[in-house]
Design a protein around this motif. Sequence first.
Motif, short mmCIF file in Angstrom:
data_model
loop_
_atom_site.label_atom_id
_atom_site.label_comp_id
_atom_site.label_asym_id
_atom_site.label_seq_id
_atom_site.Cartn_x
_atom_site.Cartn_y
_atom_site.Cartn_z
N SER A 214 80.21 -48.18 -38.44
CA SER A 214 79.49 -47.35 -37.73
C SER A 214 78.44 -46.30 -37.50
O SER A 214 78.69 -45.22 -38.31
N VAL A 215 77.58 -45.96 -37.15
CA VAL A 215 76.69 -45.05 -36.49
C VAL A 215 77.55 -43.66 -36.78
O VAL A 215 77.10 -42.51 -37.45
N THR A 216 78.21 -43.69 -35.90
CA THR A 216 78.88 -42.46 -36.26
C THR A 216 80.20 -42.07 -37.22
O THR A 216 80.06 -40.81 -36.73
N GLU A 217 80.37 -43.17 -37.48
CA GLU A 217 81.37 -42.84 -38.98
C GLU A 217 79.64 -42.21 -40.44
O GLU A 217 80.46 -41.12 -40.71
N LEU A 218 79.26 -42.72 -40.13
CA LEU A 218 77.91 -42.16 -40.62
C LEU A 218 77.60 -41.21 -41.07
O LEU A 218 77.27 -39.93 -41.51
N LYS A 219 77.24 -40.41 -39.45
CA LYS A 219 76.84 -39.15 -39.66
C LYS A 219 77.88 -38.22 -39.96
O LYS A 219 77.14 -37.12 -40.08
N SER A 220 79.02 -38.90 -39.78
CA SER A 220 80.35 -37.90 -40.84
C SER A 220 80.28 -37.57 -41.85
O SER A 220 80.35 -36.28 -42.81
N LEU A 221 79.73 -38.86 -42.53
CA LEU A 221 78.96 -38.39 -43.26
C LEU A 221 78.23 -38.34 -44.49
O LEU A 221 77.89 -37.40 -45.72
N VAL A 222 77.13 -37.33 -43.63
CA VAL A 222 75.83 -37.00 -44.02
C VAL A 222 75.97 -35.43 -43.77
O VAL A 222 76.30 -34.01 -43.02
N ALA A 223 75.82 -34.87 -45.01
CA ALA A 223 75.51 -33.15 -45.47
C ALA A 223 73.74 -32.91 -45.18
O ALA A 223 73.94 -32.22 -44.92
N PHE A 224 72.79 -33.59 -46.07
CA PHE A 224 71.45 -33.26 -46.12
C PHE A 224 70.95 -33.95 -45.54
O PHE A 224 70.52 -35.11 -45.66
N VAL A 225 69.85 -33.88 -44.70
CA VAL A 225 68.27 -34.56 -44.10
C VAL A 225 67.15 -33.97 -45.49
O VAL A 225 66.98 -32.67 -45.26
N ALA A 305 69.28 -47.17 -40.11
CA ALA A 305 68.07 -47.86 -41.52
C ALA A 305 69.48 -47.40 -42.74
O ALA A 305 68.80 -48.30 -43.66
N LEU A 306 69.76 -46.53 -42.76
CA LEU A 306 70.62 -45.37 -43.71
C LEU A 306 71.98 -46.28 -43.38
O LEU A 306 72.71 -46.57 -44.91
N LEU A 307 72.33 -46.85 -42.35
CA LEU A 307 73.80 -47.98 -42.55
C LEU A 307 73.39 -49.25 -43.09
O LEU A 307 73.82 -49.03 -43.53
N TRP A 308 72.42 -49.58 -42.94
CA TRP A 308 71.80 -51.02 -43.50
C TRP A 308 71.73 -50.65 -45.25
O TRP A 308 72.56 -50.92 -45.73
N LEU A 309 71.28 -49.82 -45.11
CA LEU A 309 70.88 -49.09 -46.99
C LEU A 309 72.54 -49.31 -47.06
O LEU A 309 72.82 -49.43 -48.81
N VAL A 310 73.03 -48.03 -46.61
CA VAL A 310 74.48 -47.95 -47.26
C VAL A 310 75.54 -49.32 -47.30
O VAL A 310 75.78 -49.67 -48.69
N ASN A 311 75.75 -49.65 -46.53
CA ASN A 311 76.55 -50.76 -46.97
C ASN A 311 75.64 -51.96 -47.50
O ASN A 311 76.36 -52.74 -48.29
N GLN A 312 74.47 -52.26 -47.39
CA GLN A 312 73.15 -53.22 -48.86
C GLN A 312 73.92 -52.83 -50.14
O GLN A 312 74.43 -53.66 -50.76
N LEU A 313 74.09 -51.16 -50.68
CA LEU A 313 73.81 -50.59 -51.57
C LEU A 313 75.45 -51.42 -51.54
O LEU A 313 75.94 -51.70 -52.76
N ILE A 314 76.32 -51.06 -50.67
CA ILE A 314 77.89 -51.33 -51.30
C ILE A 314 78.11 -52.68 -51.26
O ILE A 314 79.54 -53.75 -52.41
N ALA A 315 77.46 -53.68 -51.20
CA ALA A 315 77.76 -55.14 -51.05
C ALA A 315 76.77 -55.21 -52.28
O ALA A 315 77.53 -56.96 -53.28
#
Length: 358
Positions: A214-225, A305-315
């Motif tokens: 989820s986006v909620t989980e993703l936001k907790s993992l982001v340190a910098f933009v 967009a970030l969620l898609w990219l992360v999961n795409q890379l894992i796949a």
Amino acid sequence: MIHSALSYVHFRLMAPVCRAFVRLMTLMISVSVAVSINAQSMVDDTDSQTLTQPEISKETGTSDGEGTGKNADNENDKQSNSTAHAKFAQMLLQHKQQGKPIPLFSQFYHQSSATSQSLINEAYGVQKHYVELRQNNDKHNHKINERIIGYKAGLTSAAGQAKFAVSEPLSGVLFNSGAQPLSADLHRSQFGQLMVETELGFRLNTSVTTPITSVTELKSLVAFVLPVIELPDLGFAKPDISQSAKLTGADIIAANVAAHSFIFGSEIPINHTPDLNQLSVSLTRDGKTINQGKGSDALGDQWQALLWLVNQLIAQGYSITDEQVLITGALGQMLPAKVGQYRAEFGPLGHVNFSVKE
């Protein structure tokens, strides 16, 4: 007396008959037993043969013997595809090293029954081999092997996807050799067709090896933009006109989504940033505005967009570290780089200056 004599005579006459009858019965019993034993033996043999026959697969309706053959064929196909991927990846690397146009994967992949999705899958297979070659490049010449320092999403707008006939964004790899300093001087002669994009980048606070739910989980993992200028190279070979061909999404994927160079701006802690979807971005050349965009240009939502990219890379089999930067796609347009002085404004995230020369 006469009766006794007659009885004796009768016994003497019947004795041979009785003995013959007994022998006949004994023979018949022996034959019956033999037949019974032989019949049982045949049944046992049949059962034994049945146990050694290939079992039928409940799922496919084919025998294990047939399944083994199909599995072998599948393995052969995989090996054949892997070999083809490696050969095309080697061609991509050679063209890059020699400054030649990027070859078109779609014109080398001759399979009339291929669907657009199967072609894309094959293209990602080529990209994976290409990335591995870049990581193990020129050992004999004692050159430093390239290192993955980030990943990119491409074609994150509906218009871009429609242009190249794909149904989702594309992902590629960023190498340390492509990193340019702030206020970099870029030379078009070092590219086939230098392009310019304004983007946002993210760095995580931990490594990620499994999908994010989820986006909620993703936001907790982001340190910098951070603000990013991506400098892709679209110097592809011209399509073969005789085949009525054109540049496809598969061509772009195989060539690592045209990744070449990039400029990373200063990192901002994520808790000090504004609403990224409302962020306005502009790009000027020699003081004239040539591009404008906003954060939501990437898939309509930076976080999606970030969620898609992360999961795409894992796949795709990658592990994302907290040192790597993830860039989420163009804000505004991708433009050809012309000679001039550039300045990209990212509002509260700062700005990036660079120049383009011949």
